[in-house]
Design a protein around this motif. Structure first.
Motif, PDB file in Angstrom:
ATOM      1  N   ASP A 107      -4.421 -37.771 -31.800  1.00 47.42           N
ATOM      2  CA  ASP A 107      -5.154 -36.756 -31.055  1.00 47.42           C
ATOM      3  C   ASP A 107      -6.668 -36.925 -31.162  1.00 47.42           C
ATOM      4  OD1 ASP A 107      -3.378 -35.107 -29.644  1.00 47.42           O
ATOM      5  OD2 ASP A 107      -2.793 -34.051 -31.463  1.00 47.42           O
ATOM      6  N   ASP A 108      -7.117 -38.073 -31.684  1.00 46.31           N
ATOM      7  CA  ASP A 108      -8.553 -38.236 -31.916  1.00 46.31           C
ATOM      8  C   ASP A 108      -9.292 -38.772 -30.700  1.00 46.31           C
ATOM      9  OD1 ASP A 108      -7.494 -40.766 -31.908  1.00 46.31           O
ATOM     10  OD2 ASP A 108      -8.421 -41.420 -33.786  1.00 46.31           O
ATOM     11  N   SER A 109      -8.597 -38.922 -29.575  1.00 48.21           N
ATOM     12  CA  SER A 109      -9.253 -39.387 -28.352  1.00 48.21           C
ATOM     13  C   SER A 109      -8.639 -38.682 -27.151  1.00 48.21           C
ATOM     14  CB  SER A 109      -9.102 -40.907 -28.181  1.00 48.21           C
ATOM     15  OG  SER A 109      -7.757 -41.241 -27.898  1.00 48.21           O
ATOM     16  N   GLY A 156       9.088 -29.726 -22.886  1.00 49.16           N
ATOM     17  CA  GLY A 156       7.639 -29.768 -22.880  1.00 49.16           C
ATOM     18  C   GLY A 156       7.042 -30.069 -24.237  1.00 49.16           C
ATOM     19  N   PHE A 157       6.003 -30.927 -24.255  1.00 50.43           N
ATOM     20  CA  PHE A 157       5.246 -31.245 -25.466  1.00 50.43           C
ATOM     21  C   PHE A 157       3.757 -31.101 -25.161  1.00 50.43           C
ATOM     22  CE2 PHE A 157       9.227 -33.584 -25.913  1.00 50.43           C
ATOM     23  CZ  PHE A 157       9.603 -33.282 -27.206  1.00 50.43           C
ATOM     24  N   SER A 158       2.967 -30.924 -26.193  1.00 54.50           N
ATOM     25  CA  SER A 158       1.525 -30.730 -26.030  1.00 54.50           C
ATOM     26  C   SER A 158       0.773 -31.634 -26.988  1.00 54.50           C
ATOM     27  CB  SER A 158       1.165 -29.269 -26.304  1.00 54.50           C
ATOM     28  OG  SER A 158       1.273 -28.993 -27.691  1.00 54.50           O
ATOM     29  N   ASP A 159      -0.552 -31.629 -26.860  1.00 53.55           N
ATOM     30  CA  ASP A 159      -1.369 -32.272 -27.886  1.00 53.55           C
ATOM     31  C   ASP A 159      -1.542 -31.296 -29.048  1.00 53.55           C
ATOM     32  OD1 ASP A 159      -3.587 -30.491 -27.377  1.00 53.55           O
ATOM     33  OD2 ASP A 159      -4.150 -31.745 -25.681  1.00 53.55           O
ATOM     34  N   GLY A 160      -2.295 -31.689 -30.077  1.00 57.60           N
ATOM     35  CA  GLY A 160      -2.427 -30.865 -31.269  1.00 57.60           C
ATOM     36  C   GLY A 160      -3.695 -30.052 -31.341  1.00 57.60           C
ATOM     37  N   GLU A 161      -4.456 -30.001 -30.240  1.00 55.53           N
ATOM     38  CA  GLU A 161      -5.680 -29.209 -30.257  1.00 55.53           C
ATOM     39  C   GLU A 161      -5.360 -27.740 -30.032  1.00 55.53           C
ATOM     40  OE1 GLU A 161      -8.724 -30.693 -27.639  1.00 55.53           O
ATOM     41  OE2 GLU A 161      -9.550 -31.801 -29.334  1.00 55.53           O
TER      42      GLU A 161
END
Length: 520
Positions: free
Chosen positions: A503-505, A449-454
């Protein structure tokens, strides 16, 4: 379904409801003992079962238990199976004919094509030895919108779609007695494609960000100078408004940012015409099917963080490329002729995947990617390391994954939801069938599992672990025939440690939220 053994029960139920129907229509089905008659309009016959529209609704009746009288009755000796497809021109003109040819070659049939008019094509399958016609596969070459309209009007058996069914279409299909068209037996991902931005080969612009692409197609950016190109107006090119690809542009590129298409978009009936027009338009910008880029040049997607994403067969298959576009078959809850069912079964097999790949689309057969072919991904991990994700965590990830290879089978989720997206739901079935077939016997599969950085890194790590567990459980549930111990299924999670995009969008964050499968 009404079998011969159930004829007496069905007859009793009908007699309790109302006397035998007396209104003369085009067929009357009579049970062998004469106890029940079903009168109505014949909607179809598959060689085994009649499908009749009656005063009681649509009924499916076992032909072995009844006799048929009336002008609509089929010739049982010279029966020709019939199935009608309607929808995406890309699928109807290129992909489906190639798959029919492959199916015929594999089974010893001959194929004859008959062009009825500009939008209707019939393919006849005949026995290779007797030359007897066995089936007619009819195609209406149109748009995804028209495909669903034909299905609801009972003028098509299967829809060819370049987008998912919309809520209103799903509701109307259910009200028409076609079942839930999103169920696993009602919808299927046939092949994979992607929406790719294209320009003329002479255009100096090489890359574009997703926000800028959305701004261009909503009319907020109108000059190439704003994208690093010449001081010239941008001409936008898209397929016809009713096409699945054009609607996917609105649904997936523009709607998330609250934008709409401008009125001056140049429309094209087929993707091949679109790519030819952009190739000769020095200031054109188009979105086209990955399989039909032609001589135009694809733009690479980029972001402010420096990560780039290029549309390739492998990045589309893994959904690392954010504008993937699965190609769907939608089928109502009705019985198709035996030969049509055999064709649909063929479409799931490895022979069909080879055909899909040869005609330029992306197949769903899983591939293994060795770690030394993933340098860009690990470079992204190193460059994004910092206070939230330490170098120790990156080293832990590399140490665990080094002995393994990554499968192209990946899983992503619908925006703002814990539900897997359409391609990932198909991947669950594909991986489960492979496990049942023994492809991974005595091997270990890790769901990573991986996630975004927020948000905080520890919370993201836990979210990634829960998603990996959910995907593992879904695959386990689908692989019903697998005995314990044949395949080891493990869970790993690294949160935001290996981003695929910026992660900017919203698009970048969705690409980063994923579950990969690694095999050892």
């Amino acid at each position: 379904m009404l079998g011969s053994k159930g004829a007496a029960i069905f007859a009793a139920l009908l007699l309790l409801i109302t006397p035998l129907a007396a209104t003369a229509q085009d067929v009357t089905l009579t049970s062998r003992d004469g106890g029940v008659e079903i009168t109505g309009t014949l909607l179809g016959f598959d060689g085994e079962f009649y499908r009749v529209d009656t005063v009681y609704g649509e009924l499916t009746v076992d032909g072995s238990g009844v006799t048929c009288e009336g002008p609509g009755c089929p010739n049982l000796l010279d029966f020709v199976a019939e199935v009608d497809f309607s929808g995406s021109s890309t699928m109807a003109e290129v992909l489906m004919p190639a798959l029919l040819e492959g199916f015929a070659l594999r089974n010893g049939y001959r194929v004859r094509r008959s062009n009825l008019d500009e939008t209707h094509v019939d393919f006849f399958l005949s026995d290779g030895q007797t030359q007897k016609t066995l089936a007619r596969f009819g195609f209406r070459v149109t748009t995804t919108d028209e495909g669903f309209a034909d299905l609801l009007a009972d003028e098509a058996d299967i829809v060819l779609a370049l987008r998912e069914i919309r809520p209103e279409e799903r509701t109307r299909a259910r009200e028409a007695g076609m079942g839930d068209m999103t169920d696993r037996n009602r919808s299927r991902v046939l092949a994979l494609d992607a929406m790719v931005p294209i320009v003329s080969p002479g255009n100096p612009v090489k890359a574009i960000s997703m926000p800028d692409l959305a701004a261009a197609f909503s009319g907020k950016i109108t000059n190439w100078a704003d994208l690093g190109g010449p001081d010239a107006p941008i001409t936008l090119h898209l397929p016809d408004a009713g096409s699945g690809l054009a609607q996917a542009v609105e649904d997936r590129l523009l709607r998330p940012v609250g934008a709409v298409l401008p009125d001056d978009v140049v429309r094209h009936r087929v993707s091949s015409a679109l790519s030819r027009a952009v190739t000769t338009d020095p200031f054109g910008l188009g979105l086209v099917s990955f399989a039909e880029v032609g001589n135009a040049r694809m733009l690479t997607l980029t972001g402010s963080c420096g990560f780039t994403l290029e549309a390739t067969r492998r990045t589309i298959k893994t959904e690392d490329y954010p504008l993937t576009s699965p190609m769907f078959l939608y089928m109502p809850a009705r019985r198709l002729p035996k030969l049509a069912r055999e064709f649909l079964g063929y479409l799931r097999g490895p022979a069909a995947q080879i055909v899909i790949r040869r005609v330029g689309f992306v197949d769903q057969a899983p591939e293994e990617i060795p770690i030394n072919r993933q340098g860009d991904r690990f470079a992204n991990a190193i460059s994004s390391a910092g206070e939230e994700v330490t170098l120790d965590e990156i080293q832990r990830m590399v140490s665990t994954l080094r002995p393994m290879t990554r499968l192209t089978t990946s899983f992503r989720f619908e925006t703002g939801s814990t539900r897997l997206d359409a391609q990932s739901r198909s991947n669950v079935e594909q991986l489960a069938r492979a496990i049942e077939a023994g492809v991974y016997d005595a091997r270990s599969l890790s769901f990573v599992g991986f996630s975004d950085g927020e948000g905080p890194a520890p919370a993201n790590l836990e979210i990634a672990r829960r998603r990996a567990t959910a995907v593992r459980d879904a695959v386990t549930a689908a692989a019903e025939a697998v005995t314990p111990g044949r395949v080891e299924l493990k869970i790993e999670a690294y949160g935001e440690a290996m981003p695929m995009a910026c992660d900017d969008s919203a698009w970048g964050r969705q690409v980063n939220r994923r579950v990969e499968v690694w095999v050892k």
